[in-house]
Design a protein around this motif. Structure first.
Motif, PDB file in Angstrom:
ATOM      1  N   ASP A 125     -38.389 -13.187  29.235  1.00  0.00           N
ATOM      2  CA  ASP A 125     -39.842 -13.367  29.365  1.00  0.00           C
ATOM      3  C   ASP A 125     -40.191 -14.755  29.875  1.00  0.00           C
ATOM      4  O   ASP A 125     -40.964 -14.931  30.811  1.00  0.00           O
ATOM      5  CB  ASP A 125     -40.536 -13.140  28.014  1.00  0.00           C
ATOM      6  N   LEU A 126     -39.555 -15.718  29.218  1.00  0.00           N
ATOM      7  CA  LEU A 126     -39.817 -17.106  29.579  1.00  0.00           C
ATOM      8  C   LEU A 126     -39.387 -17.387  31.020  1.00  0.00           C
ATOM      9  O   LEU A 126     -40.095 -18.038  31.803  1.00  0.00           O
ATOM     10  CB  LEU A 126     -39.039 -17.998  28.596  1.00  0.00           C
ATOM     11  N   THR A 127     -38.206 -16.869  31.365  1.00  0.00           N
ATOM     12  CA  THR A 127     -37.677 -17.090  32.710  1.00  0.00           C
ATOM     13  C   THR A 127     -38.601 -16.479  33.768  1.00  0.00           C
ATOM     14  O   THR A 127     -38.953 -17.136  34.757  1.00  0.00           O
ATOM     15  CB  THR A 127     -36.259 -16.487  32.832  1.00  0.00           C
ATOM     16  N   ASN A 128     -38.992 -15.232  33.548  1.00  0.00           N
ATOM     17  CA  ASN A 128     -39.854 -14.563  34.542  1.00  0.00           C
ATOM     18  C   ASN A 128     -41.142 -15.355  34.761  1.00  0.00           C
ATOM     19  O   ASN A 128     -41.560 -15.584  35.898  1.00  0.00           O
ATOM     20  CB  ASN A 128     -40.203 -13.145  34.074  1.00  0.00           C
ATOM     21  N   GLU A 129     -41.701 -15.788  33.649  1.00  0.00           N
ATOM     22  CA  GLU A 129     -42.956 -16.531  33.725  1.00  0.00           C
ATOM     23  C   GLU A 129     -42.768 -17.852  34.484  1.00  0.00           C
ATOM     24  O   GLU A 129     -43.503 -18.175  35.405  1.00  0.00           O
ATOM     25  CB  GLU A 129     -43.346 -16.829  32.280  1.00  0.00           C
ATOM     26  N   ARG A 130     -41.721 -18.589  34.076  1.00  0.00           N
ATOM     27  CA  ARG A 130     -41.528 -19.923  34.672  1.00  0.00           C
ATOM     28  C   ARG A 130     -41.132 -19.858  36.141  1.00  0.00           C
ATOM     29  O   ARG A 130     -41.572 -20.666  36.953  1.00  0.00           O
ATOM     30  CB  ARG A 130     -40.441 -20.691  33.909  1.00  0.00           C
ATOM     31  N   VAL A 131     -40.254 -18.886  36.476  1.00  0.00           N
ATOM     32  CA  VAL A 131     -39.809 -18.784  37.878  1.00  0.00           C
ATOM     33  C   VAL A 131     -41.011 -18.497  38.770  1.00  0.00           C
ATOM     34  O   VAL A 131     -41.177 -19.107  39.833  1.00  0.00           O
ATOM     35  CB  VAL A 131     -38.713 -17.696  38.036  1.00  0.00           C
ATOM     36  N   LYS A 132     -41.856 -17.564  38.313  1.00  0.00           N
ATOM     37  CA  LYS A 132     -43.044 -17.228  39.089  1.00  0.00           C
ATOM     38  C   LYS A 132     -43.935 -18.466  39.267  1.00  0.00           C
ATOM     39  O   LYS A 132     -44.365 -18.795  40.362  1.00  0.00           O
ATOM     40  CB  LYS A 132     -43.838 -16.136  38.372  1.00  0.00           C
ATOM     41  N   ALA A 133     -44.157 -19.150  38.153  1.00  0.00           N
ATOM     42  CA  ALA A 133     -45.073 -20.302  38.204  1.00  0.00           C
ATOM     43  C   ALA A 133     -44.517 -21.402  39.103  1.00  0.00           C
ATOM     44  O   ALA A 133     -45.266 -22.088  39.798  1.00  0.00           O
ATOM     45  CB  ALA A 133     -45.297 -20.832  36.791  1.00  0.00           C
ATOM     46  N   THR A 134     -43.194 -21.587  39.100  1.00  0.00           N
ATOM     47  CA  THR A 134     -42.606 -22.678  39.881  1.00  0.00           C
ATOM     48  C   THR A 134     -42.460 -22.322  41.352  1.00  0.00           C
ATOM     49  O   THR A 134     -42.809 -23.116  42.231  1.00  0.00           O
ATOM     50  CB  THR A 134     -41.190 -23.040  39.352  1.00  0.00           C
ATOM     51  N   LEU A 135     -41.913 -21.128  41.621  1.00  0.00           N
ATOM     52  CA  LEU A 135     -41.535 -20.847  43.011  1.00  0.00           C
ATOM     53  C   LEU A 135     -42.651 -20.236  43.850  1.00  0.00           C
ATOM     54  O   LEU A 135     -42.736 -20.508  45.051  1.00  0.00           O
ATOM     55  CB  LEU A 135     -40.293 -19.943  43.055  1.00  0.00           C
ATOM     56  N   SER A 136     -43.508 -19.430  43.217  1.00  0.00           N
ATOM     57  CA  SER A 136     -44.548 -18.752  44.032  1.00  0.00           C
ATOM     58  C   SER A 136     -45.369 -19.721  44.881  1.00  0.00           C
ATOM     59  O   SER A 136     -45.532 -19.485  46.084  1.00  0.00           O
ATOM     60  CB  SER A 136     -45.482 -17.921  43.152  1.00  0.00           C
ATOM     61  N   PRO A 137     -45.885 -20.810  44.301  1.00  0.00           N
ATOM     62  CA  PRO A 137     -46.694 -21.704  45.152  1.00  0.00           C
ATOM     63  C   PRO A 137     -45.891 -22.310  46.305  1.00  0.00           C
ATOM     64  O   PRO A 137     -46.425 -22.482  47.401  1.00  0.00           O
ATOM     65  CB  PRO A 137     -47.150 -22.813  44.194  1.00  0.00           C
ATOM     66  N   VAL A 138     -44.611 -22.583  46.051  1.00  0.00           N
ATOM     67  CA  VAL A 138     -43.774 -23.180  47.113  1.00  0.00           C
ATOM     68  C   VAL A 138     -43.619 -22.191  48.266  1.00  0.00           C
ATOM     69  O   VAL A 138     -43.775 -22.541  49.444  1.00  0.00           O
ATOM     70  CB  VAL A 138     -42.364 -23.556  46.559  1.00  0.00           C
ATOM     71  N   ILE A 139     -43.344 -20.940  47.909  1.00  0.00           N
ATOM     72  CA  ILE A 139     -43.139 -19.918  48.947  1.00  0.00           C
ATOM     73  C   ILE A 139     -44.442 -19.670  49.701  1.00  0.00           C
ATOM     74  O   ILE A 139     -44.450 -19.541  50.925  1.00  0.00           O
ATOM     75  CB  ILE A 139     -42.696 -18.572  48.324  1.00  0.00           C
ATOM     76  N   THR A 140     -45.532 -19.591  48.958  1.00  0.00           N
ATOM     77  CA  THR A 140     -46.821 -19.316  49.599  1.00  0.00           C
ATOM     78  C   THR A 140     -47.192 -20.428  50.589  1.00  0.00           C
ATOM     79  O   THR A 140     -47.810 -20.174  51.615  1.00  0.00           O
ATOM     80  CB  THR A 140     -47.934 -19.169  48.528  1.00  0.00           C
ATOM     81  N   ARG A 141     -46.752 -21.649  50.281  1.00  0.00           N
ATOM     82  CA  ARG A 141     -47.001 -22.747  51.237  1.00  0.00           C
ATOM     83  C   ARG A 141     -46.160 -22.611  52.494  1.00  0.00           C
ATOM     84  O   ARG A 141     -46.272 -23.395  53.421  1.00  0.00           O
ATOM     85  CB  ARG A 141     -46.612 -24.086  50.570  1.00  0.00           C
ATOM     86  N   GLY A 142     -45.216 -21.650  52.481  1.00  0.00           N
ATOM     87  CA  GLY A 142     -44.364 -21.462  53.655  1.00  0.00           C
ATOM     88  C   GLY A 142     -43.067 -22.245  53.594  1.00  0.00           C
ATOM     89  O   GLY A 142     -42.301 -22.295  54.549  1.00  0.00           O
ATOM     90  N   GLU A 143     -42.810 -22.876  52.436  1.00  0.00           N
ATOM     91  CA  GLU A 143     -41.548 -23.618  52.303  1.00  0.00           C
ATOM     92  C   GLU A 143     -40.445 -22.690  51.822  1.00  0.00           C
ATOM     93  O   GLU A 143     -40.715 -21.651  51.218  1.00  0.00           O
ATOM     94  CB  GLU A 143     -41.714 -24.740  51.279  1.00  0.00           C
TER      95      GLU A 143
END
Ligand code: ADP
Ligand code: ASP
Ligand code: MG
Length: 464
Positions: free
Chosen positions: A170-188
């Motif tokens: 649970d913790l991992t899913n939440e944290r991975v989403k919170a950390t990586l999603s914005p980076v990917i959405t920025r196109g990085e």
């Protein structure tokens, strides 16, 4: 499309290969992409071997400095090749810092003279921590925005079972989403270290050898990506290990269950834990060749529409040992098996296969070789009075052969063909188990016979 791509050590063995990897990723942009990387080929093995020697007092400080110096040089050369212009200097600084930290850790171990599971995880983490900045720098050199992160910084939190840690989902899913999603959405393109994560206290853990594939699946599931791609040094999942049987051929489509059984029973191309998170979210996994990117590789999916072959692949697992628990006192005594298994489970011994003869005087268990000593010790302690279990014997020179294929389900006579082919090759079978999944028949032979058995089965079932 959003894809997680994992590149194994062979895809990153030198600067040229790292450049090639970066180019492959660039070719897939503007798709959204997360990268997971292993250590450069051979580095994890070197770190383990060196740390062990140091703990045994076999290396002095100068030799430790030389080892770290060589490692730094290999990564420096790869950086100079793969990372260009203004992007080079920051990567070289990262590498220098990491190597000076590693040197301190190793010298610390030489003083303490002891290597704990926690410290070996810390030492192993340097492999991926050194390769990730180079890959990220290589991407930036090609004009692809990128940053690198450790598995823990990307959000993967595990229990504290050092060396074989499991994610706290649970913790991992939440944290991975919170950390990586914005980076990917920025196109990085985030470049995440495979294999390593951290526990609740932030201490570095590892997911077990070959675990970068698992990292890719953890991240893929957390981000609900469209596909997970595992880039390696062969054209995909093959009908058997091509290093053992040269006639092995690439499988185009395979089901999650089949791939899981193959990986579990030794097909090194995929870490066995990779499939489960992907299967749960129904994310297709592709296995592709960095050295031959034109090839489509293997795709692993939920169900294959049409099953043609009865047997799809044969795997061999060599790093196992056979344990025999026996004694006439076991006859008619309830709960002996339960006692055996719970004692082993409590000490986290991983049991791969079990078989009990109907005579009840004997239980055979297959464990990973690295757990053997621990397993024998536990069983001898639990049955110390010898009234029930008289003897705990073991054999380290064995291998598991697994025959896998969804077409076996409901096809009569497959087992007969399997054992006839093996017998005709003059190979003796020591123990048999059929998984309830019905997509796998597995059995034990002496290690010296393993390749012979695999080859005989390949000749029998796989058409070229
Ligand atoms: P990576 O460094 O990319 O993680 P690995 O060495 O872990 O690569 O896995 C790839 C290797 O797995 C191949 O080179 C091959 O020798 C071995 N292998 C074993 N069984 C199979 C199989 N059934 N199909 C493909 N490769 C296999
Ligand atoms: N570098 C780690 C290992 O060698 C993890 C991996 O390659 O997947 O086990
Ligand atoms: Mg691997």
């Amino acid at each position: 499309m959003r894809i997680v791509m994992k590149f194994g050590g062979s895809s990153l063995k030198n600067g040229e290969m790292i450049s090639k990897t970066a180019q492959i990723v660039k070719d897939y942009k503007p798709e959204e992409c997360v990268l997971v990387v292993s250590a450069m080929q051979g580095v994890t093995d070197q770190l383990i071997e060196t740390a062990n020697k140091i703990a045994e007092g076999l290396l002095d400080e100068e030799e430790i400095r030389n080892f770290v110096g060589d490692l730094q040089e290999r990564h420096r050369v790869a950086t100079v090749k793969a990372v260009t212009g203004e992007h080079q200097e920051p990567v070289l600084i990262d590498i220098e810092k990491l190597c000076s930290e590693l040197e301190k850790v190793l010298i610390g171990i030489s003083y303490v003279g002891e290597l704990t599971p926690r410290s070996i995880d810390y030492v192993m983490s340097f492999g991926e921590r050194l390769s990730a900045p180079i890959v990220s720098g290589a991407l930036r050199s090609l004009g692809v925005e990128s940053q690198w992160l450790t598995g823990y910084d990307a959000g993967i939190v595990t229990d504290s079972n050092f060396g074989r840690a499991s994610p706290i989902w649970d913790l991992t899913n939440e944290r991975v989403k919170a950390t990586l999603s914005p980076v990917i959405t920025r196109g990085e393109v985030p470049v995440v270290t495979g294999f390593i994560a951290g526990d609740m206290r932030g201490r570095i853990t590892t997911l077990s050898r070959g675990g970068s594939d698992f990292t890719a699946a953890i991240i893929g599931a957390a981000l609900s990506v469209d596909e997970i791609w595992i880039w390696t040094d062969v054209d995909g999942i093959m009908s058997t290990d091509p290093r053992m049987v040269k006639e092995a051929r690439t499988i185009k489509v395979i089901s999650f269950m089949e791939a899981m059984e193959l990986a579990y029973f030794g097909a090194k191309v995929l870490h066995p834990k990779t499939i489960e998170p992907a299967m749960e979210k129904d994310i297709p996994v592709r296995v592709r060749n960095t050295f031959n990117p034109a090839n489509e590789g293997t795709v692993i999916v939920r169900e294959q529409e049409q099953v043609v072959d009865v047997v799809k692949a044969i795997s061999v697992m060599e790093n196992v040992a056979l344990l025999n628990v026996s004694g006439v006192g076991m006859i008619g005594i309830p709960g002996v098996a339960a006692k055996v298994f719970s004692a082993l489970a409590e000490e986290k011994v991983n049991i791969l296969m079990i078989s009990q003869g109907s005579s009840e005087v004997n239980i055979s268990i297959i464990v990973e070789k690295e757990d053997l000593k621990k397993a024998v010790r536990i069983l001898e302690r639990v049955f110390a009075d010898k009234s029930i279990v008289k003897d705990v014997q073991y054999n380290e020179d064995v291998a598991i052969i697994a025959v896998v294929g969804a077409g076996m389900r409901g096809t009569k006579g497959v087992a007969a063909r399997v054992f006839k082919a093996v017998a005709d090759a003059g190979v003796n079978v020591l123990m048999i188990a059929q998984g309830s999944s019905e997509v796998n028949i597995s059995f034990i032979v002496l290690r010296k016979d393993a390749v012979k058995a695999a080859k005989a089965l390949h000749d029998e079932f796989i058409k070229n």
